[in-house]
Design a protein around this motif. Structure first.
Motif, PDB file in Angstrom:
ATOM      1  N   ILE A 141       8.069   2.261 -10.710  1.00 32.57           N
ATOM      2  CA  ILE A 141       7.889   1.886  -9.304  1.00 32.57           C
ATOM      3  C   ILE A 141       6.546   1.196  -9.113  1.00 32.57           C
ATOM      4  O   ILE A 141       6.441   0.191  -8.412  1.00 32.57           O
ATOM      5  CB  ILE A 141       7.999   3.122  -8.390  1.00 32.57           C
ATOM      6  N   LEU A 142       5.509   1.709  -9.777  1.00 42.12           N
ATOM      7  CA  LEU A 142       4.177   1.131  -9.637  1.00 42.12           C
ATOM      8  C   LEU A 142       4.122  -0.287 -10.176  1.00 42.12           C
ATOM      9  O   LEU A 142       3.573  -1.191  -9.541  1.00 42.12           O
ATOM     10  CB  LEU A 142       3.152   2.008 -10.354  1.00 42.12           C
ATOM     11  N   GLY A 202       7.576  -2.539  -8.568  1.00 39.23           N
ATOM     12  CA  GLY A 202       7.572  -2.654  -7.108  1.00 39.23           C
ATOM     13  C   GLY A 202       6.546  -3.650  -6.620  1.00 39.23           C
ATOM     14  O   GLY A 202       6.830  -4.512  -5.784  1.00 39.23           O
ATOM     15  N   ASN A 203       5.331  -3.569  -7.149  1.00 33.89           N
ATOM     16  CA  ASN A 203       4.294  -4.500  -6.719  1.00 33.89           C
ATOM     17  C   ASN A 203       4.537  -5.902  -7.274  1.00 33.89           C
ATOM     18  O   ASN A 203       4.200  -6.888  -6.628  1.00 33.89           O
ATOM     19  CB  ASN A 203       2.919  -3.984  -7.135  1.00 33.89           C
ATOM     20  N   ALA A 204       5.129  -5.998  -8.456  1.00 36.94           N
ATOM     21  CA  ALA A 204       5.430  -7.318  -9.002  1.00 36.94           C
ATOM     22  C   ALA A 204       6.486  -8.022  -8.159  1.00 36.94           C
ATOM     23  O   ALA A 204       6.371  -9.225  -7.888  1.00 36.94           O
ATOM     24  CB  ALA A 204       5.905  -7.183 -10.446  1.00 36.94           C
ATOM     25  N   SER A 206       0.830  -1.203   0.000  1.00 36.33           N
ATOM     26  CA  SER A 206       0.000   0.000   0.000  1.00 36.33           C
ATOM     27  C   SER A 206       0.869   1.260   0.000  1.00 36.33           C
ATOM     28  O   SER A 206       0.570   2.232  -0.701  1.00 36.33           O
ATOM     29  CB  SER A 206      -0.914  -0.011   1.223  1.00 36.33           C
ATOM     30  N   ILE A 207       1.938   1.235   0.761  1.00 31.21           N
ATOM     31  CA  ILE A 207       2.855   2.379   0.794  1.00 31.21           C
ATOM     32  C   ILE A 207       3.487   2.588  -0.580  1.00 31.21           C
ATOM     33  O   ILE A 207       3.575   3.715  -1.077  1.00 31.21           O
ATOM     34  CB  ILE A 207       3.940   2.160   1.875  1.00 31.21           C
ATOM     35  N   SER A 208       3.906   1.506  -1.218  1.00 32.22           N
ATOM     36  CA  SER A 208       4.524   1.594  -2.543  1.00 32.22           C
ATOM     37  C   SER A 208       3.564   2.162  -3.573  1.00 32.22           C
ATOM     38  O   SER A 208       3.935   3.030  -4.371  1.00 32.22           O
ATOM     39  CB  SER A 208       5.000   0.211  -2.967  1.00 32.22           C
ATOM     40  N   THR A 209       2.336   1.696  -3.546  1.00 36.49           N
ATOM     41  CA  THR A 209       1.345   2.174  -4.510  1.00 36.49           C
ATOM     42  C   THR A 209       1.031   3.647  -4.296  1.00 36.49           C
ATOM     43  O   THR A 209       0.976   4.426  -5.254  1.00 36.49           O
ATOM     44  CB  THR A 209       0.056   1.338  -4.395  1.00 36.49           C
TER      45      THR A 209
END
Length: 78
Positions: free
Chosen positions: A57-58, A61-63, A29-32
């Motif tokens: 990053i979006l 990062g989540n991947a 959640s912080i990354s998004t």
């Protein structure tokens, strides 16, 4: 300003929880939210190079976080 306040909620949650899955969810959640803030700033400034960094990053990062979750699940099964 509201997005910064919304960013503090998962940080607080990550510090409190002992469960690793809750911490990973909070970090996702912080990354998004951080990448969305970068995208908004890049549109306001008209600087598309910053926008490319926000998109990277979006997406990456989540991947990578999902890959880590998959590896942790497999390690728990062993």
């Amino acid at each position: 300003m509201a997005m910064i306040v919304a960013l503090l909620i998962p940080i607080y949650e990550a510090c409190q929880d002992e469960d690793i899955w809750q911490k990973m969810l909070a970090f996702a959640s912080i990354s998004t939210k951080t990448s969305m803030m970068i995208l908004v700033v890049s549109v306001l400034r008209g600087d598309w190079m910053i926008g490319v960094v926000g998109v990277l990053i979006l997406s990456l990062g989540n991947a990578s976080l999902m890959l880590l979750a998959h590896l942790m699940r497999r390690m728990n099964k062993l």
